[in-house]
Design a protein around this motif. Structure first.
Motif, PDB file in Angstrom:
ATOM      1  N   SER A  71       0.771  -1.283  -0.017  1.00  6.29           N
ATOM      2  CA  SER A  71       0.211   0.031  -0.084  1.00  6.29           C
ATOM      3  C   SER A  71       0.939   1.221  -0.144  1.00  6.29           C
ATOM      4  N   LEU A  72       1.919   1.243   0.629  1.00  5.42           N
ATOM      5  CA  LEU A  72       2.782   2.272   0.734  1.00  5.42           C
ATOM      6  C   LEU A  72       3.613   2.601  -0.562  1.00  5.42           C
ATOM      7  N   GLY A  73       4.265   1.466  -1.041  1.00  4.13           N
ATOM      8  CA  GLY A  73       5.292   1.721  -2.065  1.00  4.13           C
ATOM      9  C   GLY A  73       4.762   1.442  -3.479  1.00  4.13           C
ATOM     10  N   GLY A  74       3.650   1.126  -3.812  1.00  5.65           N
ATOM     11  CA  GLY A  74       2.977   0.996  -4.980  1.00  5.65           C
ATOM     12  C   GLY A  74       3.880   0.037  -5.866  1.00  5.65           C
ATOM     13  N   VAL A  75       3.856  -0.103  -7.232  1.00  3.71           N
ATOM     14  CA  VAL A  75       4.285  -1.107  -8.079  1.00  3.71           C
ATOM     15  C   VAL A  75       5.753  -1.176  -7.854  1.00  3.71           C
ATOM     16  N   LYS A  76       6.629   0.015  -7.746  1.00  3.24           N
ATOM     17  CA  LYS A  76       7.865   0.092  -7.568  1.00  3.24           C
ATOM     18  C   LYS A  76       8.303  -0.853  -6.357  1.00  3.24           C
ATOM     19  N   ALA A  77       7.725  -0.739  -5.365  1.00  2.11           N
ATOM     20  CA  ALA A  77       8.032  -1.439  -4.188  1.00  2.11           C
ATOM     21  C   ALA A  77       7.808  -2.943  -4.677  1.00  2.11           C
ATOM     22  N   VAL A  78       6.445  -3.086  -5.143  1.00  2.62           N
ATOM     23  CA  VAL A  78       6.250  -4.701  -5.517  1.00  2.62           C
ATOM     24  C   VAL A  78       7.283  -5.332  -6.319  1.00  2.62           C
ATOM     25  N   ILE A  79       7.473  -4.520  -7.504  1.00  3.49           N
ATOM     26  CA  ILE A  79       8.644  -5.168  -8.296  1.00  3.49           C
ATOM     27  C   ILE A  79      10.015  -5.736  -7.805  1.00  3.49           C
ATOM     28  N   TRP A  80      10.414  -4.577  -6.778  1.00  2.00           N
ATOM     29  CA  TRP A  80      11.805  -4.629  -6.546  1.00  2.00           C
ATOM     30  C   TRP A  80      11.687  -5.568  -5.201  1.00  2.00           C
ATOM     31  N   THR A  81      10.751  -5.809  -4.239  1.00  4.66           N
ATOM     32  CA  THR A  81      10.760  -6.791  -3.389  1.00  4.66           C
ATOM     33  C   THR A  81      10.537  -8.317  -3.933  1.00  4.66           C
ATOM     34  N   ASP A  82       9.752  -8.388  -5.058  1.00  3.36           N
ATOM     35  CA  ASP A  82       9.614  -9.433  -5.764  1.00  3.36           C
ATOM     36  C   ASP A  82      10.995 -10.046  -6.181  1.00  3.36           C
ATOM     37  N   THR A  83      11.801  -9.088  -6.776  1.00  4.94           N
ATOM     38  CA  THR A  83      13.071  -9.470  -7.407  1.00  4.94           C
ATOM     39  C   THR A  83      14.077 -10.003  -6.133  1.00  4.94           C
ATOM     40  N   ILE A  84      13.802  -9.235  -5.055  1.00  7.20           N
ATOM     41  CA  ILE A  84      14.789  -9.771  -3.794  1.00  7.20           C
ATOM     42  C   ILE A  84      14.332 -11.028  -3.521  1.00  7.20           C
ATOM     43  N   GLN A  85      13.033 -11.205  -3.380  1.00  7.97           N
ATOM     44  CA  GLN A  85      12.437 -12.295  -2.682  1.00  7.97           C
ATOM     45  C   GLN A  85      12.570 -13.674  -3.529  1.00  7.97           C
ATOM     46  N   LEU A  86      12.654 -13.335  -4.900  1.00  6.26           N
ATOM     47  CA  LEU A  86      13.060 -14.456  -5.720  1.00  6.26           C
ATOM     48  C   LEU A  86      14.335 -15.123  -5.493  1.00  6.26           C
ATOM     49  N   PHE A 107      15.648 -15.567  -2.543  1.00  4.51           N
ATOM     50  CA  PHE A 107      15.194 -16.566  -1.434  1.00  4.51           C
ATOM     51  C   PHE A 107      14.505 -17.874  -1.992  1.00  4.51           C
ATOM     52  N   THR A 108      13.830 -17.640  -2.959  1.00  2.00           N
ATOM     53  CA  THR A 108      12.824 -18.752  -3.240  1.00  2.00           C
ATOM     54  C   THR A 108      13.821 -19.844  -4.309  1.00  2.00           C
ATOM     55  N   GLY A 161      12.126 -18.769   1.224  1.00  2.00           N
ATOM     56  CA  GLY A 161      11.578 -18.708   0.071  1.00  2.00           C
ATOM     57  C   GLY A 161      10.227 -18.976  -0.150  1.00  2.00           C
ATOM     58  N   LEU A 162       9.528 -19.936   0.717  1.00  2.00           N
ATOM     59  CA  LEU A 162       8.220 -20.213   0.566  1.00  2.00           C
ATOM     60  C   LEU A 162       7.386 -18.966   0.756  1.00  2.00           C
ATOM     61  N   VAL A 163       7.715 -18.393   1.829  1.00  2.00           N
ATOM     62  CA  VAL A 163       6.989 -17.150   2.400  1.00  2.00           C
ATOM     63  C   VAL A 163       7.111 -15.990   1.712  1.00  2.00           C
ATOM     64  N   SER A 164       8.541 -15.889   0.677  1.00  2.00           N
ATOM     65  CA  SER A 164       8.691 -14.918  -0.373  1.00  2.00           C
ATOM     66  C   SER A 164       7.484 -15.037  -1.584  1.00  2.00           C
ATOM     67  N   CYS A 165       7.129 -16.319  -1.724  1.00  2.00           N
ATOM     68  CA  CYS A 165       6.266 -16.662  -2.978  1.00  2.00           C
ATOM     69  C   CYS A 165       5.162 -16.045  -2.588  1.00  2.00           C
ATOM     70  N   ALA A 166       4.736 -16.125  -1.269  1.00  2.00           N
ATOM     71  CA  ALA A 166       3.138 -15.727  -0.884  1.00  2.00           C
ATOM     72  C   ALA A 166       3.115 -14.296  -0.715  1.00  2.00           C
ATOM     73  N   LEU A 167       4.377 -13.509  -0.262  1.00  2.00           N
ATOM     74  CA  LEU A 167       4.337 -12.127  -0.321  1.00  2.00           C
ATOM     75  C   LEU A 167       4.294 -11.633  -1.568  1.00  2.00           C
ATOM     76  N   SER A 168       5.044 -12.231  -2.574  1.00  2.00           N
ATOM     77  CA  SER A 168       5.453 -11.555  -4.214  1.00  2.00           C
ATOM     78  C   SER A 168       3.969 -11.682  -4.715  1.00  2.00           C
ATOM     79  N   THR A 169       3.261 -12.787  -4.651  1.00  2.00           N
ATOM     80  CA  THR A 169       1.889 -13.298  -5.295  1.00  2.00           C
ATOM     81  C   THR A 169       0.968 -12.174  -4.753  1.00  2.00           C
ATOM     82  N   MET A 170       0.882 -12.129  -3.422  1.00  2.06           N
ATOM     83  CA  MET A 170      -0.029 -11.359  -2.678  1.00  2.06           C
ATOM     84  C   MET A 170      -0.008  -9.805  -3.075  1.00  2.06           C
ATOM     85  N   SER A 171       1.386  -9.106  -2.923  1.00  2.00           N
ATOM     86  CA  SER A 171       1.644  -7.917  -3.188  1.00  2.00           C
ATOM     87  C   SER A 171       1.187  -7.596  -4.698  1.00  2.00           C
TER      88      SER A 171
END
Length: 605
Positions: free
Chosen positions: A185-200, A202-203, A351-361
């Motif tokens: 909610s705070l960071g928008g799509v930029k936060a989503v994309i960069w957190t997804d990249t980093i979380q990947l 771990f996955t 990694g498993l939690v990263s998947c959930a956070l990435s998809t949910m975000s």
């Protein structure tokens, strides 16, 4: 080698715990995700819908590709695919063909139209192609589908975390959801994309580590294949044309392709990220990277399923009642083979939690934009502060939807496996939705009434089909019977002596359900799409609304534009323009056009 596999003792989940290093790695992931969200929320421009939803359309194709990969490879993939192969064999490896077909269709059929139009919502396309009512209907269906999908992607890792750590599911789910809601909610799509990249990171790290350690614990890759072959797990090409077969060649290459196209080609979630890239040619690069990443991830998940079977081929934890659900087999397996390696279970869990956070975000960001653009924007008056107000509204929507998804997560635990639920529930609306876009971009002979009635017919029949199927599954009239497993080598303290034989579930039924309710769930999206398209074409022809002259060529995918009629231009006499109204600049432009015309005439001669 098989004897070495079964000589180890079997542990209860309570005996398998995480250490300090595991919790540190997991905590680092959570902290990093929050920091990124806070950074983009407070130090990056988020005062317009363009910035919040599309990152100013300046995102690089590499992080976008990684973000989409992280969003697609959810906990459903990490838990569901290995379990699917473990129980039903290797037909899932055909997903490689599916991915190639899906990414090709996305690149050359759907992306050219969406990128040319540059619409904030893919459902706005349905308005410009057909009418606003169809846009509203499609948008509502998509919102329902995605809201129902969020609990599934959160439940899978929360279940694994609960089983490994012993913490209550009711404590884990709110924590994961609140973290995701805050940074999205705070960071928008930029936060989503960069957190997804980093979380990947771990996955991928967790998945590869578990795979290689599992192969080593069995005695090598060829030992895995040998044991899997003995257990009938290596048959990939089932050429049966029956719709009742769970994973036939035709189901995986045709029906599963249609399913994935509905997730990538016409999904607001994906198209929104494609449009955040500055150039269309870079979109194709992103899709190519996405395809390679998906093949690697899905292939590794499927191999992990075979490795799990090789490890437990004669002592199935599910049959031995060590775990209660098939979705728990993989977390148990990870702790069983790697629980003694400090840090590795933590990497896998992260990694498993990263998947959930990435998809949910990704889902929250997409839903916020879709709900605002399709249902709120046109009610707000135009003003200088509208863009800032829109961003605030979308943040509030993200929070509300996130809390709703969190509440629905506790319902999922009473249903079937996450893999089956995700395919069945979403197919109710995804088939008709894909049918609308297929009619819009590929069948110019369909008009707005045909599209509307086609979608309604598809929705009605898919509700009847999926509800009937799930009702029969719930009442055990349709059984998802897997390949046989054994408990013959389990310790006697776990399994009674009379259970040490291969256990095959009874498939006999006193009364079989209606034949359509026995169709494999993998075909549901294809069926919904075909019903919608056929009903739409038939309706347009019956009521005589076919008029391709009125279809804008930009609304049709490039290779179908050849079927549109040639535009006819009428000659219009030029009006006399008084000299005193012609500026010097206009005179120069007229002289330039005259010179170009003369040059073209000389060239033709």
């Amino acid at each position: 080698m098989a004897e070495n596999v079964t000589s180890r003792s079997m542990f209860e989940f309570q005996e398998l715990t995480l250490g300090a290093i595991d919790y540190s790695l997991f905590g680092s992931l959570i902290a990093l995700s929050l920091v990124i969200g806070l950074y983009f929320g407070f130090f990056s421009k988020q005062n317009s819908t363009n910035e919040y939803l599309f990152g100013g359309k300046t995102m690089g194709f590499v992080p976008v590709a990684f973000s989409m990969l992280a969003g697609h490879v959810s906990g459903i993939t990490l838990l569901g695919v290995p379990t699917e192969v473990y129980q039903h064999g290797s037909a899932y490896f055909l997903v490689i063909i599916t991915i190639v077909l899906t990414c090709s269709a996305t690149s050359y059929i759907f992306v050219p139209v969406f990128y040319k139009l540059q619409l904030a919502s893919v459902y706005e396309y349905l308005e410009v192609r057909f009418c606003r009512k169809i846009r509203m209907l499609a948008s509502m269906l998509y919102i329902i589908s995605l809201v129902m999908y969020i609990p599934l992607v959160v439940y899978a890792p929360a279940l694994a975390f609960s089983q490994i750590t012993g913490y209550s599911l009711y404590a884990i789910v709110p924590v994961l959801c609140c973290i995701c809601i805050v940074y999205t909610s705070l960071g928008g799509v930029k936060a989503v994309i960069w957190t997804d990249t980093i979380q990947l990171v771990f996955t991928v790290g967790g998945l590869l580590a578990v795979f290689f350690i599992g192969v080593n614990s069995v005695g090598g890759f060829w030992q895995v294949i040998s044991i899997a072959k003995e257990g009938n797990r290596t048959d990939i090409f089932d050429m049966s044309p029956s719709l009742y077969v769970r994973k036939s060649f035709w189901g995986m290459t045709i029906s599963h392709t249609v399913l994935l196209i509905s997730h990538f080609g016409v999904s607001q979630n994906c198209v929104q990220r494609f449009l955040s890239i500055s150039r269309q040619r870079n979109v194709r690069k992103a899709i190519f990277i996405l395809a390679i990443g998906m093949i690697i991830m899905k292939f590794t998940c499927a191999l992990t399923g075979l490795t799990m079977y090789a490890y437990y081929h004669d002592c199935d934890p599910l049959k031995a009642k060590i775990v209660k659900r098939s979705d728990q087999v993989l977390p148990y397996y990870v702790m069983d083979i790697a629980g003694h390696l400090s840090g590795l279970p933590g990497v896998f869990l992260a990694g498993l939690v990263s998947c959930a956070l990435s998809t949910m975000s990704a889902a929250l960001n997409t839903l916020a934009g879709t709900i605002y653009d399709d249902f709120i924007d046109h009610w707000l008056p135009e003003s200088s502060g509208k863009e800032v107000r829109a961003t605030t509204i979308m943040k509030i929507i993200a929070v509300i939807v996130g809390l709703l998804g969190m509440g629905m997560t506790f319902v999922v635990q009473h249903l079937g496996t996450v893999f089956e639920i995700s395919l069945s529930i979403r197919s109710v609306v995804e088939g008709p939705l894909l049918g609308l876009f297929v009619m819009g971009m590929m069948i110019p002979w369909v008009g707005r009434k045909g599209a509307m009635y086609g979608c309604l017919v598809g929705l009605a029949l898919m509700h009847w089909l999926v509800i009937g199927n799930q009702w029969n599954v719930y009442n055990k009239r349709v059984k998802r019977v897997g390949l046989p497993t054994s408990v013959e080598s389990c310790p006697a303290s776990i399994v009674p002596g009379n259970a040490t034989i291969n256990i095959v579930e009874d498939t006999g039924q006193d009364e079989e359900p209606f034949f359509l309710f026995r169709i494999s769930m993998i075909h549901f999206n294809l069926i919904g799409t075909l019903i919608t398209v056929v009903a739409g074409i038939a309706t347009s022809f019956i009521i005589g609304e076919v008029d391709t002259d009125k279809v804008d060529s930009e609304h049709i995918t490039p290779f179908m534009r050849r079927f549109l009629p040639k535009k006819k231009y009428a000659e219009v006499p030029l009006k006399e323009i008084s000299g005193d109204k012609i500026t010097e600049k206009e005179m120069q432009m007229m002289d330039s056009k005259k010179m170009l015309s003369q040059t073209a005439t000389i060239t033709r001669l």
